[in-house]
Design a protein around this motif. Structure first.
Motif, PDB file in Angstrom:
ATOM      1  N   MET A  21       1.400 -33.427   5.010  1.00 57.94           N
ATOM      2  CA  MET A  21       1.219 -33.835   3.614  1.00 57.94           C
ATOM      3  C   MET A  21       0.671 -32.678   2.797  1.00 57.94           C
ATOM      4  O   MET A  21       1.068 -32.465   1.647  1.00 57.94           O
ATOM      5  CB  MET A  21       0.270 -35.025   3.547  1.00 57.94           C
ATOM      6  N   PHE A  75      -5.063 -43.882   7.769  1.00 56.81           N
ATOM      7  CA  PHE A  75      -3.762 -43.277   8.034  1.00 56.81           C
ATOM      8  C   PHE A  75      -3.610 -43.097   9.537  1.00 56.81           C
ATOM      9  O   PHE A  75      -4.541 -42.667  10.207  1.00 56.81           O
ATOM     10  CB  PHE A  75      -3.676 -41.916   7.326  1.00 56.81           C
ATOM     11  N   LEU A 122       6.211 -36.689  -0.534  1.00 53.47           N
ATOM     12  CA  LEU A 122       4.804 -36.884  -0.168  1.00 53.47           C
ATOM     13  C   LEU A 122       4.480 -38.377  -0.108  1.00 53.47           C
ATOM     14  O   LEU A 122       3.805 -38.842   0.820  1.00 53.47           O
ATOM     15  CB  LEU A 122       3.911 -36.174  -1.184  1.00 53.47           C
ATOM     16  N   ILE A 126       3.130 -40.606   3.163  1.00 51.64           N
ATOM     17  CA  ILE A 126       1.957 -41.484   3.149  1.00 51.64           C
ATOM     18  C   ILE A 126       2.357 -42.893   3.568  1.00 51.64           C
ATOM     19  O   ILE A 126       1.677 -43.540   4.365  1.00 51.64           O
ATOM     20  CB  ILE A 126       1.311 -41.474   1.754  1.00 51.64           C
ATOM     21  N   ASP A 132      -3.531 -49.087   5.778  1.00 49.33           N
ATOM     22  CA  ASP A 132      -4.067 -50.184   4.970  1.00 49.33           C
ATOM     23  C   ASP A 132      -3.223 -50.338   3.718  1.00 49.33           C
ATOM     24  O   ASP A 132      -2.467 -49.441   3.341  1.00 49.33           O
ATOM     25  CB  ASP A 132      -5.562 -50.011   4.661  1.00 49.33           C
ATOM     26  N   THR A 135      -3.700 -47.709   0.680  1.00 43.04           N
ATOM     27  CA  THR A 135      -3.101 -46.393   0.902  1.00 43.04           C
ATOM     28  C   THR A 135      -1.587 -46.484   0.801  1.00 43.04           C
ATOM     29  O   THR A 135      -0.934 -45.634   0.189  1.00 43.04           O
ATOM     30  CB  THR A 135      -3.505 -45.858   2.282  1.00 43.04           C
ATOM     31  N   VAL A 138      -0.444 -46.704  -2.886  1.00 44.11           N
ATOM     32  CA  VAL A 138      -0.453 -45.431  -3.611  1.00 44.11           C
ATOM     33  C   VAL A 138       0.754 -44.596  -3.182  1.00 44.11           C
ATOM     34  O   VAL A 138       1.430 -43.976  -4.006  1.00 44.11           O
ATOM     35  CB  VAL A 138      -1.773 -44.676  -3.381  1.00 44.11           C
ATOM     36  N   GLU A 141       3.903 -45.991  -4.857  1.00 39.87           N
ATOM     37  CA  GLU A 141       4.027 -45.600  -6.254  1.00 39.87           C
ATOM     38  C   GLU A 141       4.373 -44.122  -6.375  1.00 39.87           C
ATOM     39  O   GLU A 141       5.130 -43.721  -7.242  1.00 39.87           O
ATOM     40  CB  GLU A 141       2.724 -45.903  -7.006  1.00 39.87           C
ATOM     41  N   LEU A 142       3.795 -43.326  -5.469  1.00 35.49           N
ATOM     42  CA  LEU A 142       4.086 -41.892  -5.498  1.00 35.49           C
ATOM     43  C   LEU A 142       5.558 -41.648  -5.162  1.00 35.49           C
ATOM     44  O   LEU A 142       6.145 -40.649  -5.574  1.00 35.49           O
ATOM     45  CB  LEU A 142       3.182 -41.177  -4.488  1.00 35.49           C
TER      46      LEU A 142
END
Lengths: 479, 175
Positions: A21, A75, A122, A126, A132, A135, A138, A141-142
């Motif tokens: 990452m 993670f 990226l 993730i 969880d 995480t 996010v 959405e990324l």
């Protein structure tokens, strides 16, 4: 004050697990810096390719020696997560290689395009390892935000803007579903971590509803029936390199997490998932039979492949006696799919950048005579997508159906295999058009000699054949 | 002493809020709102919610108010457009609604105050720690460090995406 903080410092394992990452993040920053400093502009491609190759290299290291749970359990740098991550990074490289000459009007914005592709990659990395819900969200959405913008990248074109808006509105709705579901799960169990949710009893109506909402929003992302309606329009309207990336990378990341959260489904849901899988395959394959536009045809084929992968999730939910069977099968399937669909969509991008008429199936007539190499590669990808023996696609399908049969999903497996035969109808139609039908008068010429496109086409061809002919080599090293 | 500070802050917030709705000049109205936010932030500080206070100043007073000011400046809102808003008849028509909403809110806050006042000291301490900087830091930089860092890239991606899509025409003209 600082002494009061009970924060575990990052240790070596955290950094090792996060290394891919970090590599991609460096790539994002370098690609953007290259846009600001004109002297760096020629190095942009190098930054893009370098960061992704570094990420792949680091993922390979992680597959050999997983770093385990890092970032205080947020993670999981496990072998399977790293393998999914490797596939996502590969799909970004494939999409990029075919995009080099694709944009004409939009060429000045290629730097932002590349940076956004890296951002989405990226996000995928993730998503692949998230342990969880926060995480994961996010990461999701990324992945999504750059793709909304990339779908609308060809601003001057109506269909592209429409695809971007459609994807954005439906994606925002799906994100809302996910958040609402996560909130309900938190309300009933008091935790967002998958380990905590696994330990909690999720029989309360609140938790069941939360789980259903979370899984529905994932179904949207990986385009499972009845959440697949956006796929044909968005795939058709988006620039083809972006479609390549969406069809391969997003699917890998989405299914990576779907396998993680399959436990949220109650005991009886395996049959329902299997039924949805068969329905997805049926919708995709039957609709693809009547398409004359190549991108729409491949879009429906992508829906059908999501159905096959969902059968793997159903096998996991139904309890395959070989515990790691469904996930391994899905990984193999996904590996073959990245190279097959990546190559197929990529070749469409390559042809389209020369002449837009190549988007129609009829324009492929007689191409086997004029460009035998390209036609042979496209034919191979078609055969692999159709699950022809000796190709990677066949073994992927075989592993998935074998896992489903072990989990006693006999009916769904038989229906799925029958639908795969139906799928051969349209895949072979493409092959037949390439080789057996004569070219029409005034057919568009194809002279593209894009080096990166040729190299990646070779890579995809070799990988599809290798995955089909020498599965032992891969199974030994990566599973 | 604490009581005195609280009541003066509360009075300041109420006066500011009244200023928001009565001021004829939109800029003055926005500045009154800023004053109200500032008073509220001090109230949060008084009851020990440090982070909430800082966030209130940063997010509301900083970002959102500046946005308001920009919109007002760009739209060039004059005082004349709000003319009919201020007539006595218009005020009279709105009075019942204003009273209803005001009474409901007052009743709700009294209820909430009784609830909190009625619980034990332990529960109050617990409630306090939820908003504390220490707890937030632990969650942000401990449990959810990865998500927190990824969110910064997400914001970057969002900015790049918006600029890429929205600023295109202008750049072409410049070139």
């Amino acid at each position: 004050m600082i002494a009061l903080l009970d924060i575990t410092a990052l240790d070596a394992a955290d950094l090792r697990g996060a290394a891919p990452m970090l590599a991609v993040t460096c790539g994002i920053l370098l690609a953007l810096a290259a846009e600001i400093v004109p002297a760096l502009r020629p190095a942009r491609g190098l930054a893009f390719l370098g960061s992704l190759v570094a990420a792949i290299f680091l993922e390979v290291q992680l597959i050999a020696a997983p770093a385990g749970e890092i970032f205080s359990g947020a993670f999981g740098a496990t072998a399977s997560a790293s393998l999914f991550g490797l596939l996502c990074a590969t799909s970004a490289i494939i999409a990029w290689a075919y995009s080099l000459r694709y944009y004409k009007l939009e060429a000045p914005y290629k730097g932002e395009h590349d940076a956004l592709i890296l951002c989405a990659t990226l996000g995928m990395l993730i998503m692949c390892g998230a342990l969880d819900l926060l995480t994961f969200f996010v990461g999701l959405e990324l992945l999504s935000v750059p793709l909304y913008a990339l779908a609308a990248f060809r601003r001057a074109r109506r269909d592209s803007v429409e695809a971007g808006l459609r994807y954005f509105l439906l994606g925002a709705f799906a994100a809302g579903l996910f958040l609402f579901g996560a909130a309900l799960l938190y309300a009933s169990s008091g935790t967002l971590s998958l380990a905590g949710l696994r330990a909690a009893s999720l029989d309360a109506p609140l938790a069941l509803m939360g789980g259903a909402l979370v899984i529905s929003s994932l179904f949207f992302k990986v385009s499972v029936f009845p959440f697949h309606l956006w796929v044909p329009d968005v795939y058709q309207g988006s620039p083809t390199p972006v479609t390549t990336f969406m069809a391969t990378g997003t699917k890998a990341a989405g299914f990576a997490f779907l396998f993680q959260v399959a436990f949220l489904m109650p005991a009886g849901a395996a049959a329902l998932t299997g039924a949805l899988a068969v329905a997805t395959m049926a919708v995709g394959n039957l609709a693809a039979l009547v398409q004359t536009d190549l991108k729409r045809l491949f879009a429906f084929s992508a829906v059908a492949h999501a159905g096959t992968l969902l059968l793997g999730v159903a096998a996991l939910a139904a309890g395959d006696p070989v515990a790691s069977g469904p996930l391994d099968a899905a990984l193999y399937y996904m590996g073959a799919y990245i190279f097959t669909a990546g190559g197929a969509f990529g070749l469409v991008a390559l042809m389209e950048s020369e002449d837009e008429r190549f988007l129609k199936l009829d324009a492929l007539r007689g191409l086997g005579r004029r460009r035998p190499g390209l036609a042979a590669a496209l034919s191979l990808f078609m055969l692999s997508l159709g699950g022809f023996p000796l190709t990677g696609g066949f073994l992927g399908k075989y592993f998935i159906f074998a896992s489903a049969l072990r989990a006693d999903l006999l009916l769904f497996s038989v229906l799925g295999i029958l639908l795969s035969v139906v799928a051969l109808g349209y895949y072979l139609r493409v092959v037949m058009t390439l080789w057996m039908l004569p070219a029409e008068e005034g057919a568009p010429l194809l002279e593209s000699k894009l080096l990166s496109g040729r190299l990646v086409t070779w890579l995809c061809t070799v990988m599809v054949l290798a995955l089909g002919l020498a599965p032992g080599w891969f199974l030994e090293r990566f599973f | 002493m604490e009581q005195l500070v609280f009541y003066s802050l509360g009075l300041g917030a109420v006066i500011g809020a009244l200023g928001v709705v009565t001021a004829k000049n939109p800029i003055l109205s926005v500045l009154s709102l800023l004053w109200t936010f500032f008073c509220l932030a001090c109230v949060y500080l008084l009851i020990g919610f440090e982070f909430l206070a800082v966030a209130q100043i940063l997010v509301y007073a900083g970002a959102i108010m500046v946005l308001f000011l920009f919109v007002i400046m760009l739209l060039n809102l004059g005082t004349s457009e709000a003319a009919d808003f201020d007539t006595a008849r218009a005020m009279g028509r709105r009075l019942p609604l204003v009273l209803l909403v005001g009474c409901t809110l007052a009743a709700l806050s009294i209820l909430a105050a009784q609830q909190v006042g009625g619980t034990s000291d332990e529960a109050r301490a617990d409630l306090r720690s939820v908003g504390s900087l220490t707890d937030l830091a632990q969650v942000m930089f401990g449990t959810y460090l990865l998500a927190f860092e990824a969110a910064s890239i997400l914001l970057l991606a969002g900015t790049v995406a918006v600029v890429m899509l929205a600023k295109r025409e202008r750049r072409k003209n410049a070139a």
